[in-house]
Design a protein around this motif. Structure first.
Motif, mmCIF file in Angstrom:
data_model
loop_
_atom_site.group_PDB
_atom_site.id
_atom_site.type_symbol
_atom_site.label_atom_id
_atom_site.label_comp_id
_atom_site.label_asym_id
_atom_site.label_seq_id
_atom_site.Cartn_x
_atom_site.Cartn_y
_atom_site.Cartn_z
ATOM 1 N N VAL A 198 0.841 -1.201 0.000
ATOM 2 C CA VAL A 198 0.000 0.000 0.000
ATOM 3 C C VAL A 198 0.875 1.250 0.000
ATOM 4 O O VAL A 198 0.653 2.188 -0.774
ATOM 5 N N ALA A 199 1.909 1.253 0.841
ATOM 6 C CA ALA A 199 2.804 2.407 0.908
ATOM 7 C C ALA A 199 3.535 2.612 -0.413
ATOM 8 O O ALA A 199 3.665 3.744 -0.896
ATOM 9 N N LEU A 200 4.002 1.537 -1.019
ATOM 10 C CA LEU A 200 4.696 1.638 -2.294
ATOM 11 C C LEU A 200 3.763 2.142 -3.391
ATOM 12 O O LEU A 200 4.147 2.969 -4.224
ATOM 13 N N GLY A 201 2.513 1.690 -3.383
ATOM 14 C CA GLY A 201 1.533 2.176 -4.354
ATOM 15 C C GLY A 201 1.254 3.656 -4.186
ATOM 16 O O GLY A 201 1.155 4.393 -5.168
ATOM 17 N N LEU A 202 1.162 4.111 -2.947
ATOM 18 C CA LEU A 202 0.925 5.531 -2.699
ATOM 19 C C LEU A 202 2.119 6.384 -3.111
ATOM 20 O O LEU A 202 1.968 7.470 -3.669
ATOM 21 N N VAL A 203 3.317 5.899 -2.842
ATOM 22 C CA VAL A 203 4.522 6.642 -3.228
ATOM 23 C C VAL A 203 4.621 6.734 -4.752
ATOM 24 O O VAL A 203 4.907 7.794 -5.306
ATOM 25 N N LEU A 204 4.383 5.623 -5.445
ATOM 26 C CA LEU A 204 4.431 5.659 -6.909
ATOM 27 C C LEU A 204 3.341 6.552 -7.491
ATOM 28 O O LEU A 204 3.563 7.236 -8.491
ATOM 29 N N ALA A 205 2.170 6.570 -6.875
ATOM 30 C CA ALA A 205 1.112 7.466 -7.337
ATOM 31 C C ALA A 205 1.537 8.922 -7.143
ATOM 32 O O ALA A 205 1.276 9.776 -8.006
ATOM 33 N N GLY A 206 2.200 9.185 -6.044
ATOM 34 C CA GLY A 206 2.709 10.537 -5.803
ATOM 35 C C GLY A 206 3.788 10.935 -6.797
ATOM 36 O O GLY A 206 3.934 12.109 -7.139
ATOM 37 N N ILE A 207 4.557 9.973 -7.280
ATOM 38 C CA ILE A 207 5.574 10.248 -8.294
ATOM 39 C C ILE A 207 4.921 10.447 -9.660
ATOM 40 O O ILE A 207 5.354 11.284 -10.461
ATOM 41 N N ALA A 208 3.861 9.692 -9.951
ATOM 42 C CA ALA A 208 3.234 9.726 -11.274
ATOM 43 C C ALA A 208 2.438 10.999 -11.518
ATOM 44 O O ALA A 208 2.401 11.486 -12.648
ATOM 45 N N VAL A 209 1.820 11.546 -10.506
ATOM 46 C CA VAL A 209 0.931 12.696 -10.707
ATOM 47 C C VAL A 209 1.657 13.912 -11.295
ATOM 48 O O VAL A 209 1.159 14.510 -12.248
ATOM 49 N N PRO A 210 2.837 14.308 -10.806
ATOM 50 C CA PRO A 210 3.505 15.461 -11.434
ATOM 51 C C PRO A 210 3.944 15.205 -12.876
ATOM 52 O O PRO A 210 4.179 16.154 -13.621
ATOM 53 N N LEU A 211 4.047 13.955 -13.295
ATOM 54 C CA LEU A 211 4.433 13.654 -14.667
ATOM 55 C C LEU A 211 3.354 14.047 -15.672
ATOM 56 O O LEU A 211 3.625 14.152 -16.863
ATOM 57 N N PHE A 212 2.126 14.272 -15.215
ATOM 58 C CA PHE A 212 1.043 14.687 -16.094
ATOM 59 C C PHE A 212 1.062 16.193 -16.371
ATOM 60 O O PHE A 212 0.318 16.667 -17.205
ATOM 61 N N ASP A 213 1.892 16.954 -15.687
ATOM 62 C CA ASP A 213 1.960 18.395 -15.856
ATOM 63 C C ASP A 213 2.769 18.741 -17.108
ATOM 64 O O ASP A 213 3.955 18.433 -17.176
#
Length: 94
Positions: A66-81
């Motif tokens: 769960v923690a790894l999924g949340l961290v990767l989601a946090g990394i992925a979101v700025p890539l959409f900018d």
């Protein structure tokens, strides 16, 4: 005799070719492609892996997934900018 704006157009074309050669070639051939700042394949892949890890961590009660999924989601979101490559300007100092 060259027009004064021709130099600016040649400079603009050279910068475009240097910044994103794939886009410049596609534009020159008449078959436009997305510019580099709008290609988000890596962002979608990272987000898919993050959601898969998050779902697996919730299905199998494992906090690390769960923690790894949340961290990767946090990394992925700025890539959409699309503006992520531009330098951020801070407050002006006088």
């Amino acid at each position: 005799m060259r027009q004064p704006d021709d130099e600016h157009l040649v400079d603009l074309a050279a910068r475009l070719e240097r910044d994103d050669p794939r886009f410049a070639r596609a534009l020159g051939s008449g078959r436009p492609a997305r510019p580099r700042e709008y290609r988000r394949t890596g962002a979608w892949g990272t987000l898919a892996v993050a959601l898969a890890l998050l779902a697996a961590g919730m299905a199998v009660p494992e906090g690390l997934l769960v923690a790894l999924g949340l961290v990767l989601a946090g990394i992925a979101v700025p890539l959409f900018d699309p503006q992520r490559d531009r330098p951020q300007r801070g407050p002006r100092r006088r």
